[in-house]
Enzyme design. Structure first.
Site, PDB file in Angstrom:
ATOM      1  CB  ALA A  23     -14.546  -1.583  39.507  1.00  0.00           C
ATOM      2  CB  THR A  27     -17.770  -4.233  44.938  1.00  0.00           C
ATOM      3  OG1 THR A  27     -16.944  -3.727  45.991  1.00  0.00           O
ATOM      4  CG2 THR A  27     -16.966  -4.432  43.664  1.00  0.00           C
ATOM      5  CD  GLN A 100      -9.014   3.127  37.118  1.00  0.00           C
ATOM      6  OE1 GLN A 100      -8.416   2.458  36.265  1.00  0.00           O
ATOM      7  NE2 GLN A 100      -8.930   2.859  38.418  1.00  0.00           N
ATOM      8  CG  ASP A 103     -20.447   3.875  39.379  1.00  0.00           C
ATOM      9  OD1 ASP A 103     -19.898   2.913  39.955  1.00  0.00           O
ATOM     10  OD2 ASP A 103     -20.155   5.065  39.637  1.00  0.00           O
ATOM     11  CG  HIS A 118     -11.728   4.398  32.284  1.00  0.00           C
ATOM     12  ND1 HIS A 118     -11.378   3.280  33.004  1.00  0.00           N
ATOM     13  CD2 HIS A 118     -10.562   4.922  31.842  1.00  0.00           C
ATOM     14  CE1 HIS A 118     -10.063   3.127  32.971  1.00  0.00           C
ATOM     15  NE2 HIS A 118      -9.540   4.122  32.274  1.00  0.00           N
ATOM     16  CB  CYS A 126     -23.817   8.102  16.039  1.00  0.00           C
ATOM     17  SG  CYS A 126     -23.384   7.229  14.530  1.00  0.00           S
ATOM     18  CB  CYS A 129     -22.133  10.877  12.494  1.00  0.00           C
ATOM     19  SG  CYS A 129     -23.607  10.825  13.546  1.00  0.00           S
ATOM     20  CB  CYS A 147     -24.887   8.878   9.858  1.00  0.00           C
ATOM     21  SG  CYS A 147     -24.196   7.898  11.218  1.00  0.00           S
ATOM     22  CB  SER A 186      -6.632  -4.272  39.930  1.00  0.00           C
ATOM     23  OG  SER A 186      -6.926  -3.790  38.606  1.00  0.00           O
TER      24      SER A 186
HETATM   25  N1  APR Z   1     -13.341  -2.338  48.858  1.00  0.00           N
HETATM   26  C1  APR Z   1     -12.043  -2.187  48.480  1.00  0.00           C
HETATM   27  N2  APR Z   1     -11.508  -2.793  47.396  1.00  0.00           N
HETATM   28  C2  APR Z   1     -12.340  -3.567  46.665  1.00  0.00           C
HETATM   29  C3  APR Z   1     -13.700  -3.773  46.994  1.00  0.00           C
HETATM   30  C4  APR Z   1     -14.188  -3.123  48.146  1.00  0.00           C
HETATM   31  N3  APR Z   1     -15.461  -3.250  48.551  1.00  0.00           N
HETATM   32  N4  APR Z   1     -14.245  -4.596  46.061  1.00  0.00           N
HETATM   33  C5  APR Z   1     -13.254  -4.890  45.185  1.00  0.00           C
HETATM   34  N5  APR Z   1     -12.116  -4.286  45.548  1.00  0.00           N
HETATM   35  C6  APR Z   1     -10.827  -4.276  44.857  1.00  0.00           C
HETATM   36  C7  APR Z   1     -10.495  -5.564  44.152  1.00  0.00           C
HETATM   37  O1  APR Z   1      -9.789  -6.423  45.036  1.00  0.00           O
HETATM   38  C8  APR Z   1      -9.603  -5.069  43.010  1.00  0.00           C
HETATM   39  O2  APR Z   1      -8.246  -5.023  43.402  1.00  0.00           O
HETATM   40  O3  APR Z   1     -10.917  -3.293  43.843  1.00  0.00           O
HETATM   41  C9  APR Z   1     -10.074  -3.645  42.755  1.00  0.00           C
HETATM   42  C10 APR Z   1     -10.888  -3.512  41.484  1.00  0.00           C
HETATM   43  O4  APR Z   1      -9.998  -3.749  40.416  1.00  0.00           O
HETATM   44  P1  APR Z   1     -10.607  -3.977  38.954  1.00  0.00           P
HETATM   45  O5  APR Z   1     -11.740  -4.942  39.033  1.00  0.00           O
HETATM   46  O6  APR Z   1      -9.456  -4.250  38.057  1.00  0.00           O
HETATM   47  O7  APR Z   1     -11.260  -2.571  38.587  1.00  0.00           O
HETATM   48  P2  APR Z   1     -10.501  -1.260  38.119  1.00  0.00           P
HETATM   49  O8  APR Z   1      -9.135  -1.205  38.697  1.00  0.00           O
HETATM   50  O9  APR Z   1     -11.415  -0.122  38.384  1.00  0.00           O
HETATM   51  O10 APR Z   1     -10.397  -1.487  36.526  1.00  0.00           O
HETATM   52  C11 APR Z   1      -9.907  -0.431  35.748  1.00  0.00           C
HETATM   53  O11 APR Z   1     -10.442  -1.697  33.781  1.00  0.00           O
HETATM   54  O12 APR Z   1     -11.910  -3.025  32.661  1.00  0.00           O
HETATM   55  C12 APR Z   1     -11.440  -1.750  32.765  1.00  0.00           C
HETATM   56  O13 APR Z   1     -12.567   0.197  32.171  1.00  0.00           O
HETATM   57  C13 APR Z   1     -12.539  -0.800  33.145  1.00  0.00           C
HETATM   58  O14 APR Z   1     -12.398   1.145  34.558  1.00  0.00           O
HETATM   59  C14 APR Z   1     -12.071  -0.239  34.474  1.00  0.00           C
HETATM   60  C15 APR Z   1     -10.582  -0.447  34.421  1.00  0.00           C
END
Ligand code: APR
Length: 240
Positions: A23, A27, A100, A103, A118, A126, A129, A147, A186
């Site tokens: 994620a 961001t 993961q 988007d 993911h 659904c 079904c 269904c 993370s």
């Molecule tokens: N550049 C680099 N790192 C970033 C930035 C950025 N601009 N913005 C945020 N981060 C780092 C954060 O510090 C964090 O360590 O990216 C990491 C995002 O970690 P999470 O929020 O845990 O996201 P992710 O690891 O993708 O989560 C995995 O958890 O909730 C589930 O299904 C969901 O796919 C997701 C999975």
């Protein structure tokens, strides 16, 4: 030699480079991550919205959470970092990408070899079904036309199996990689957090914050995904 130059050397001598994103890759496009200070899970309990139990026992809250994320994404777009990764694929610098993220930004930016581990928030089915459904039907909270079951996005909820094809593809590509670059995750969530350790190649971690278990990486580039990718790209272009 700087860390950036070291990673550029590895990229230029690699026959197979794989990128794994989370994620934090999105961001800078305006999409919150999950576990940062401004992440989704600091405001909402994932157990209440991102599990099958939530879907089955509290559909209004489940529906509200995913509808809100879908509507937010309609205002967001891939950033320069996504486009750099797509350019690297075109130039033969990047050979495979696993994410993961749901988007779709990597494909939107132009990457063709993408494993969505993911799932995707842009397609629906659904829950009972399995028949596919439209975004409009989901957003309107309609029941399944076949269904009368509950509609859901094709994202992997906590506790659900990952899409087998995407998982096997990401695993086999990472196992055979000379370089794996992990960006913006993370590494908290199983089983994706096991993937970086499956490679025999060099492991690079690009992240805004350092996480304790990142110690097994060969190179750690602390910083924002877009900025670090732009620095790497600038060095690659200098090397011609
Ligand atoms: N550049 C680099 N790192 C970033 C930035 C950025 N601009 N913005 C945020 N981060 C780092 C954060 O510090 C964090 O360590 O990216 C990491 C995002 O970690 P999470 O929020 O845990 O996201 P992710 O690891 O993708 O989560 C995995 O958890 O909730 C589930 O299904 C969901 O796919 C997701 C999975």
């Amino acid at each position: 030699m700087s860390k950036i130059e070291t990673v550029v050397d590895w990229l230029l001598s690699s026959n197979k480079t794989v990128v794994l994103t989370g994620a934090g890759m999105s961001t800078e496009s305006g999409v919150p991550d999950f576990r940062s200070a401004s992440g989704w899970w600091t405001k909402t309990d994932p157990q209440k919205v991102a599990t099958v139990d939530a879907l089955e026992t509290n559909y209004p809250l489940f529906h509200e959470f995913y509808s809100m994320r879908i509507q937010l994404l309609e205002k967001c777009a891939p950033h320069k970092g996504h486009y750099i990764l797509a350019d690297w694929e075109k130039k033969g610098i990047l050979h495979h990408l696993a994410t993961q993220n749901v988007d779709g930004f990597h494909s939107q930016a132009g990457n063709k070899k993408v494993d969505e581990l993911h799932g995707s928030i842009y397609t629906f089915r659904c829950h009972s079904c399995g028949k596919s459904a439209t975004k409009e039907a989901f957003l309107a909270m309609e029941s399944c036309a076949h269904c009368n079951g509950r509609l859901r996005p094709n994202v992997v909820l906590f506790g659900e199996m990952l899409p087998d094809k995407a998982w096997m593809s990401a695993l086999s590509n990472i196992q055979r990689a000379d370089v794996v670059i992990v960006i913006g995750t993370s590494l908290e969530v199983y089983p994706v957090n096991q993937l970086p350790m499956m490679t025999k190649g060099k492991k690079v971690y690009i992240n805004k914050e350092m996480v304790s278990h990142a110690t097994y990486f060969d190179c750690i580039l602390e910083g924002k995904a877009k900025e670090v990718l732009m620095e790497l790209n600038e060095q690659l272009e200098k090397r011609g």
